[in-house]
Design a protein around this motif. Structure first.
Motif, PDB file in Angstrom:
ATOM      1  N   MET A 120       0.818  -1.219   0.000  1.00  0.00           N
ATOM      2  CA  MET A 120       0.000   0.000   0.000  1.00  0.00           C
ATOM      3  C   MET A 120       0.852   1.269   0.000  1.00  0.00           C
ATOM      4  N   MET A 121       2.158   1.130   0.081  1.00  0.00           N
ATOM      5  CA  MET A 121       3.045   2.282   0.145  1.00  0.00           C
ATOM      6  C   MET A 121       3.542   2.661  -1.252  1.00  0.00           C
ATOM      7  N   PRO A 122       3.781   3.958  -1.490  1.00  0.00           N
ATOM      8  CA  PRO A 122       4.271   4.386  -2.799  1.00  0.00           C
ATOM      9  C   PRO A 122       5.747   4.048  -3.022  1.00  0.00           C
ATOM     10  N   ARG A 123       6.479   3.818  -1.957  1.00  0.00           N
ATOM     11  CA  ARG A 123       7.897   3.438  -2.034  1.00  0.00           C
ATOM     12  C   ARG A 123       8.117   2.365  -0.969  1.00  0.00           C
ATOM     13  N   ILE A 124       8.859   1.330  -1.318  1.00  0.00           N
ATOM     14  CA  ILE A 124       9.094   0.217  -0.399  1.00  0.00           C
ATOM     15  C   ILE A 124      10.595   0.119  -0.130  1.00  0.00           C
ATOM     16  N   PRO A 125      10.992   0.104   1.157  1.00  0.00           N
ATOM     17  CA  PRO A 125      12.421  -0.058   1.447  1.00  0.00           C
ATOM     18  C   PRO A 125      12.940  -1.387   0.895  1.00  0.00           C
ATOM     19  N   GLN A 126      14.211  -1.410   0.538  1.00  0.00           N
ATOM     20  CA  GLN A 126      14.814  -2.651   0.068  1.00  0.00           C
ATOM     21  C   GLN A 126      14.734  -3.681   1.187  1.00  0.00           C
ATOM     22  N   PRO A 127      14.206  -4.874   0.915  1.00  0.00           N
ATOM     23  CA  PRO A 127      14.125  -5.898   1.967  1.00  0.00           C
ATOM     24  C   PRO A 127      15.504  -6.394   2.380  1.00  0.00           C
ATOM     25  N   GLU A 128      15.591  -6.861   3.632  1.00  0.00           N
ATOM     26  CA  GLU A 128      16.853  -7.415   4.115  1.00  0.00           C
ATOM     27  C   GLU A 128      16.835  -8.941   4.126  1.00  0.00           C
ATOM     28  N   MET A 129      15.661  -9.550   4.036  1.00  0.00           N
ATOM     29  CA  MET A 129      15.580 -11.004   4.096  1.00  0.00           C
ATOM     30  C   MET A 129      14.317 -11.522   3.430  1.00  0.00           C
ATOM     31  N   GLU A 130      14.318 -12.823   3.183  1.00  0.00           N
ATOM     32  CA  GLU A 130      13.151 -13.516   2.665  1.00  0.00           C
ATOM     33  C   GLU A 130      12.849 -14.681   3.586  1.00  0.00           C
ATOM     34  N   GLY A 131      11.585 -14.878   3.902  1.00  0.00           N
ATOM     35  CA  GLY A 131      11.163 -15.993   4.728  1.00  0.00           C
ATOM     36  C   GLY A 131      10.414 -17.034   3.918  1.00  0.00           C
ATOM     37  N   PHE A 132      10.410 -18.250   4.410  1.00  0.00           N
ATOM     38  CA  PHE A 132       9.756 -19.384   3.776  1.00  0.00           C
ATOM     39  C   PHE A 132      10.300 -19.614   2.365  1.00  0.00           C
ATOM     40  N   GLY A 133      11.637 -19.552   2.257  1.00  0.00           N
ATOM     41  CA  GLY A 133      12.297 -19.779   0.979  1.00  0.00           C
ATOM     42  C   GLY A 133      11.992 -21.143   0.383  1.00  0.00           C
ATOM     43  N   LEU A 134      11.694 -22.114   1.236  1.00  0.00           N
ATOM     44  CA  LEU A 134      11.330 -23.445   0.723  1.00  0.00           C
ATOM     45  C   LEU A 134      10.017 -23.413  -0.044  1.00  0.00           C
ATOM     46  N   HIS A 135       9.237 -22.350   0.124  1.00  0.00           N
ATOM     47  CA  HIS A 135       7.939 -22.225  -0.542  1.00  0.00           C
ATOM     48  C   HIS A 135       8.007 -21.372  -1.808  1.00  0.00           C
ATOM     49  N   ARG A 136       9.210 -20.945  -2.186  1.00  0.00           N
ATOM     50  CA  ARG A 136       9.360 -20.137  -3.395  1.00  0.00           C
ATOM     51  C   ARG A 136       9.086 -20.986  -4.630  1.00  0.00           C
ATOM     52  N   HIS A 137       8.618 -20.339  -5.678  1.00  0.00           N
ATOM     53  CA  HIS A 137       8.430 -21.008  -6.958  1.00  0.00           C
ATOM     54  C   HIS A 137       9.775 -21.051  -7.695  1.00  0.00           C
ATOM     55  N   ALA A 138       9.996 -22.116  -8.426  1.00  0.00           N
ATOM     56  CA  ALA A 138      11.271 -22.306  -9.119  1.00  0.00           C
ATOM     57  C   ALA A 138      11.543 -21.198 -10.136  1.00  0.00           C
ATOM     58  N   TRP A 139      10.500 -20.588 -10.687  1.00  0.00           N
ATOM     59  CA  TRP A 139      10.672 -19.571 -11.726  1.00  0.00           C
ATOM     60  C   TRP A 139      11.002 -18.182 -11.168  1.00  0.00           C
ATOM     61  N   GLN A 140      10.950 -18.016  -9.848  1.00  0.00           N
ATOM     62  CA  GLN A 140      11.254 -16.714  -9.264  1.00  0.00           C
ATOM     63  C   GLN A 140      12.743 -16.416  -9.361  1.00  0.00           C
ATOM     64  N   GLY A 141      13.074 -15.176  -9.610  1.00  0.00           N
ATOM     65  CA  GLY A 141      14.470 -14.756  -9.642  1.00  0.00           C
ATOM     66  C   GLY A 141      15.025 -14.624  -8.233  1.00  0.00           C
ATOM     67  N   LYS A 142      16.323 -14.545  -8.147  1.00  0.00           N
ATOM     68  CA  LYS A 142      17.006 -14.363  -6.859  1.00  0.00           C
ATOM     69  C   LYS A 142      17.241 -12.878  -6.623  1.00  0.00           C
ATOM     70  N   HIS A 143      17.211 -12.488  -5.367  1.00  0.00           N
ATOM     71  CA  HIS A 143      17.487 -11.107  -4.983  1.00  0.00           C
ATOM     72  C   HIS A 143      18.890 -11.071  -4.379  1.00  0.00           C
ATOM     73  N   GLU A 144      19.806 -10.392  -5.035  1.00  0.00           N
ATOM     74  CA  GLU A 144      21.187 -10.302  -4.575  1.00  0.00           C
ATOM     75  C   GLU A 144      21.272  -9.592  -3.223  1.00  0.00           C
ATOM     76  N   GLY A 145      22.083 -10.129  -2.324  1.00  0.00           N
ATOM     77  CA  GLY A 145      22.351  -9.486  -1.044  1.00  0.00           C
ATOM     78  C   GLY A 145      21.253  -9.631  -0.005  1.00  0.00           C
ATOM     79  N   ILE A 146      20.255 -10.442  -0.288  1.00  0.00           N
ATOM     80  CA  ILE A 146      19.157 -10.646   0.659  1.00  0.00           C
ATOM     81  C   ILE A 146      19.244 -12.073   1.191  1.00  0.00           C
TER      82      ILE A 146
END
Length: 162
Positions: A120-146
């Motif tokens: 809902m925000m017009p600007r989103i801070p760069q995330p520092e982490m991702e949770g539930f990585g085991l639930h990611r879809h194989a087609w999703q790209g990787k986020h460098e440095g997270i």
């Protein structure tokens, strides 16, 4: 034609950030001097966060409740008690009852804090982490440095993915 506010470049990083639900009834303002000084927040791939976000990932920010001001102009903020969680502990998910826009989540695991739904925000801070990585879809790209965690992104049982 409506005023389009989706371009983050039109909203420079500051110590205060305000967003709203689609109908404008609910506004959320974050007041935090470190909001854009370093990576903040997390991307969550758990099925419940994905459902709430209506997407393959949810962008969240865990922050102290006193740094957040939520205005509910028309009384549309409603809360769903989500008990279908991995821990079995409820997550209280608040949303606009007119347009369905997710606003925040709260859980006893983080007393005095709220989990804001950053879509809902017009600007989103760069995330520092991702949770539930085991639930990611194989087609999703990787986020460098997270850092990506297998399941939980916080707590004693968190385990970074290799």
């Amino acid at each position: 034609m409506p005023d389009l506010t989706g371009d983050p470049n039109q909203h420079p990083p500051t110590d205060s950030l305000t967003g709203s639900c689609l109908c404008g009834s609910i506004t959320v303002t974050i007041n935090d001097s470190e909001l854009f000084t370093k990576p903040r927040g997390h991307l969550c791939h758990c099925s419940n966060c994905r459902k709430v976000a209506g997407s393959y990932v949810s962008s969240n920010l865990l922050i102290e409740a006193e740094k957040v001001d939520i205005q509910d102009r028309d009384g549309t903020l409603k809360t769903y008690e989500d008990r279908a969680t991995g821990s079995g502990n409820p997550v209280f998910r608040s949303f606009c009852s007119v347009d369905g826009n997710p606003v925040k989540s709260e859980t006893g695991a983080y007393p005095g804090k709220v989990i804001l739904k950053m879509g809902m925000m017009p600007r989103i801070p760069q995330p520092e982490m991702e949770g539930f990585g085991l639930h990611r879809h194989a087609w999703q790209g990787k986020h460098e440095g997270i850092t990506m965690y297998e399941v939980k992104w916080a707590g004693p049982d968190r385990k970074p993915m290799e």
